[in-house]
Enzyme design. Sequence first.
Site, PDB file in Angstrom:
ATOM      1  N   GLY A  18       0.774  -1.247   0.000  1.00 29.95           N
ATOM      2  CA  GLY A  18       0.000   0.000   0.000  1.00 29.95           C
ATOM      3  C   GLY A  18       0.801   1.289   0.000  1.00 29.95           C
ATOM      4  O   GLY A  18       0.314   2.327   0.447  1.00 29.95           O
ATOM      5  N   ASN A  20       1.607   3.186  -2.561  1.00 30.03           N
ATOM      6  CA  ASN A  20       0.956   4.203  -3.416  1.00 30.03           C
ATOM      7  C   ASN A  20      -0.277   4.777  -2.727  1.00 30.03           C
ATOM      8  O   ASN A  20      -0.550   5.975  -2.827  1.00 30.03           O
ATOM      9  CB  ASN A  20       0.593   3.618  -4.772  1.00 30.03           C
ATOM     10  N   MET A  91      -4.206  -6.602  -7.047  1.00 26.30           N
ATOM     11  CA  MET A  91      -3.736  -7.743  -7.831  1.00 26.30           C
ATOM     12  C   MET A  91      -4.873  -8.688  -8.219  1.00 26.30           C
ATOM     13  O   MET A  91      -4.879  -9.855  -7.852  1.00 26.30           O
ATOM     14  CB  MET A  91      -2.659  -8.501  -7.049  1.00 26.30           C
ATOM     15  N   ASN A 108      -5.601   3.403 -12.899  1.00 27.66           N
ATOM     16  CA  ASN A 108      -4.599   2.433 -12.433  1.00 27.66           C
ATOM     17  C   ASN A 108      -3.200   3.014 -12.567  1.00 27.66           C
ATOM     18  O   ASN A 108      -2.957   3.878 -13.412  1.00 27.66           O
ATOM     19  CB  ASN A 108      -4.698   1.147 -13.267  1.00 27.66           C
ATOM     20  N   SER A 137       3.305   4.516 -15.532  1.00 28.79           N
ATOM     21  CA  SER A 137       2.153   5.076 -16.247  1.00 28.79           C
ATOM     22  C   SER A 137       0.944   5.117 -15.325  1.00 28.79           C
ATOM     23  O   SER A 137       0.712   4.184 -14.548  1.00 28.79           O
ATOM     24  CB  SER A 137       1.781   4.187 -17.445  1.00 28.79           C
ATOM     25  N   THR A 142      -9.673  -0.084 -18.700  1.00 32.32           N
ATOM     26  CA  THR A 142     -10.674  -0.693 -19.563  1.00 32.32           C
ATOM     27  C   THR A 142     -10.668  -2.196 -19.281  1.00 32.32           C
ATOM     28  O   THR A 142      -9.887  -2.662 -18.445  1.00 32.32           O
ATOM     29  CB  THR A 142     -10.346  -0.468 -21.057  1.00 32.32           C
ATOM     30  N   GLU A 144      -9.427  -4.443 -20.957  1.00 32.13           N
ATOM     31  CA  GLU A 144      -8.166  -5.073 -21.369  1.00 32.13           C
ATOM     32  C   GLU A 144      -7.103  -4.804 -20.312  1.00 32.13           C
ATOM     33  O   GLU A 144      -7.018  -3.689 -19.791  1.00 32.13           O
ATOM     34  CB  GLU A 144      -7.686  -4.486 -22.706  1.00 32.13           C
ATOM     35  N   LEU A 145      -6.252  -5.768 -20.033  1.00 33.62           N
ATOM     36  CA  LEU A 145      -5.226  -5.630 -18.995  1.00 33.62           C
ATOM     37  C   LEU A 145      -4.232  -4.508 -19.331  1.00 33.62           C
ATOM     38  O   LEU A 145      -3.663  -4.477 -20.423  1.00 33.62           O
ATOM     39  CB  LEU A 145      -4.456  -6.961 -18.842  1.00 33.62           C
ATOM     40  N   ASP A 146      -4.019  -3.601 -18.357  1.00 36.65           N
ATOM     41  CA  ASP A 146      -3.052  -2.500 -18.477  1.00 36.65           C
ATOM     42  C   ASP A 146      -3.224  -1.727 -19.784  1.00 36.65           C
ATOM     43  O   ASP A 146      -2.246  -1.357 -20.446  1.00 36.65           O
ATOM     44  CB  ASP A 146      -1.610  -3.030 -18.341  1.00 36.65           C
ATOM     45  N   GLU A 175       6.380   6.752  -8.888  1.00 35.59           N
ATOM     46  CA  GLU A 175       4.975   6.367  -8.656  1.00 35.59           C
ATOM     47  C   GLU A 175       4.350   7.244  -7.581  1.00 35.59           C
ATOM     48  O   GLU A 175       3.207   7.703  -7.702  1.00 35.59           O
ATOM     49  CB  GLU A 175       4.888   4.894  -8.233  1.00 35.59           C
TER      50      GLU A 175
HETATM   51  C1  GRF Z   1       3.239  -0.685  -7.668  1.00 35.69           C
HETATM   52  O1  GRF Z   1       4.474  -0.886  -8.307  1.00 35.69           O
HETATM   53  C2  GRF Z   1       2.177  -0.373  -8.677  1.00 35.69           C
HETATM   54  O2  GRF Z   1       2.630   0.377  -9.740  1.00 35.69           O
HETATM   55  C3  GRF Z   1       1.769  -1.743  -9.129  1.00 35.69           C
HETATM   56  O3  GRF Z   1       1.807  -2.527  -7.947  1.00 35.69           O
HETATM   57  C4  GRF Z   1       2.730  -1.960  -7.036  1.00 35.69           C
HETATM   58  C5  GRF Z   1       1.991  -1.701  -5.753  1.00 35.69           C
HETATM   59  O4  GRF Z   1       2.838  -1.235  -4.750  1.00 35.69           O
HETATM   60  N1  GRF Z   1       0.502  -1.724  -9.795  1.00 35.69           N
HETATM   61  P1  GRF Z   1       2.224  -0.589  -3.439  1.00 35.69           P
HETATM   62  O5  GRF Z   1       1.302  -1.656  -2.835  1.00 35.69           O
HETATM   63  O6  GRF Z   1       1.486   0.639  -3.818  1.00 35.69           O
HETATM   64  O7  GRF Z   1       3.397  -0.325  -2.545  1.00 35.69           O
END
Ligand code: GRF
Length: 222
Positions: A18, A20, A91, A108, A137, A142, A144-146, A175
């Site tokens: 977590g 981000n 995930m 995302n 990014s 959508t 579709e994945l990523d 990020e």
């Molecule tokens: C990050 O690298 C994000 O870009 C990806 O999953 C990771 C999550 O990390 N989708 P955190 O849980 O936010 O530390």
Amino acid sequence: MNLVQKRLKIAVLISGRGSNMQALAQHADHYDICAVMANKPAAGIEIAKQAGLKTAIVNRKDFDSKTAHEKALAYEIENSGAEWICLAGYMAVLSAHFIARFAGRIINIHPSLLPEYKGLNTHQRVLNDGCPHHGVSVHLVTAELDDGALIAQMRLAVDETDTPDSLAARVLVLEHLIYPMVMNALAKGILELEEGFVYWHDSPPVLIPAECQLILGSAGSN
Ligand code: GRF
């Protein structure tokens, strides 16, 4: 007359540490995180609780089907009053049905310069390919994945001494800058996201490391 700007309400979906989500919470100048949700017990949920945020674990294991799980998740999100959903290390692949329910309102973050390196292990794959550049990014989601229109990217040069871990750490710094930058810009109206299209009306105020570049998505880009 004192005009009060409306703050955006955001639900953040996580599955792990977590970081981000934490960056979004720490830099929430023009938005409020109304809920942090996970699809399994996650370290980030404890961090969110300590930060005084509302949390919920809608555990996939408690449901017989993906459909039933997503229905419960959608209900929690709608109940939280969230206008936008930020996936931050969530995930699980969301179904087309779930995405349609929140059409154009799911964002995302992905650790690569999309459309390159969709999926997992991006840092290792970039190094294996000898790619000179890498980055992060933020994009609309959508089915579709990523995929989906690119909102913004931050790019860095891969160093010859980089390992997957060092590259991951360097990208993670970006990020933590880019996601709050995007959400604050959206809340302030500098950025508009309408029906899958991306409109930047101005450059967002952000300080990025000197060797990195900020790339803003343009209308309908992907
Ligand atoms: C990050 O690298 C994000 O870009 C990806 O999953 C990771 C999550 O990390 N989708 P955190 O849980 O936010 O530390």
